[in-house]
Design a protein around this motif. Sequence first.
Motif, PDB file in Angstrom:
ATOM      1  N   SER A  94      -5.063 -24.380  13.985  1.00 49.97           N
ATOM      2  CA  SER A  94      -4.943 -23.010  13.231  1.00 49.97           C
ATOM      3  C   SER A  94      -3.313 -22.745  12.654  1.00 49.97           C
ATOM      4  N   THR A 141      -8.247 -21.253   8.889  1.00 44.15           N
ATOM      5  CA  THR A 141      -7.825 -20.815  10.304  1.00 44.15           C
ATOM      6  C   THR A 141      -9.071 -20.438  11.026  1.00 44.15           C
ATOM      7  N   ARG A 145      -9.991 -22.770  14.503  1.00 46.10           N
ATOM      8  CA  ARG A 145      -9.983 -21.943  15.848  1.00 46.10           C
ATOM      9  C   ARG A 145     -11.347 -22.211  16.304  1.00 46.10           C
TER      10      ARG A 145
END
Length: 215
Positions: A94, A141, A145
């Motif tokens: 990320s 992102t 994650r």
Amino acid sequence: MARRRKPPRAGAINELPPLRILGQIAALQSIYYAVALVLMLFTSLVSGTRFGLDLVFGWASLRGDTTQGWLLGFIWLCCAGVTILAMVALIGRSKLVLDFALSLHFIHLVIVTLYTGFIPRNVAWWTTMLVSSAVTVVGGTYGCRWRELRPISFGGNAKNGNNAEGNAESAAENGAAGIEQGDEEAGFSRGRGRGRGRDGAGEYEMVGIQGTGDR
């Protein structure tokens, strides 16, 4: 006395050498343009319009006052969605999503400028690229994650753990049965009946306790 050099940060150089970074950027850029070519070719065939590389590497057709311009903007957003999946699969970190997403769109800006000979002047083109960049950063992102926080599986450890637990329960049951059988063989009765004491001397008889009415 020479100054000591600080050790490299874990994962900064060893895991991401320059050649690997360039390879990942090239792969993302190729996927980005491949999806754009396929979608624009498909929409051109369906709508009966002329297909050309100007749709991909140009900016004049991406306008806000035509239906084709809105369609091209939607296609670029779809390309951003596919790029998110590619970033999760190829990068998986990320912290690097922002750099790769901005690099992808900056390279596209350079290619469009070199292909047309002018910096894009349509507001719709800039708006589409900004929205595409934001979608790529946020979606990439979140996806990376999610991949980083997934539980790690160590092969057959879970299965071995279940087998070990089952073996332990079986061993406990067998041990309890063996102790009971050993007590009975030694003369220690667990129920009502006759048996010998643990010291081997004397016999005893287990009887039930009856309550007396005098109390």
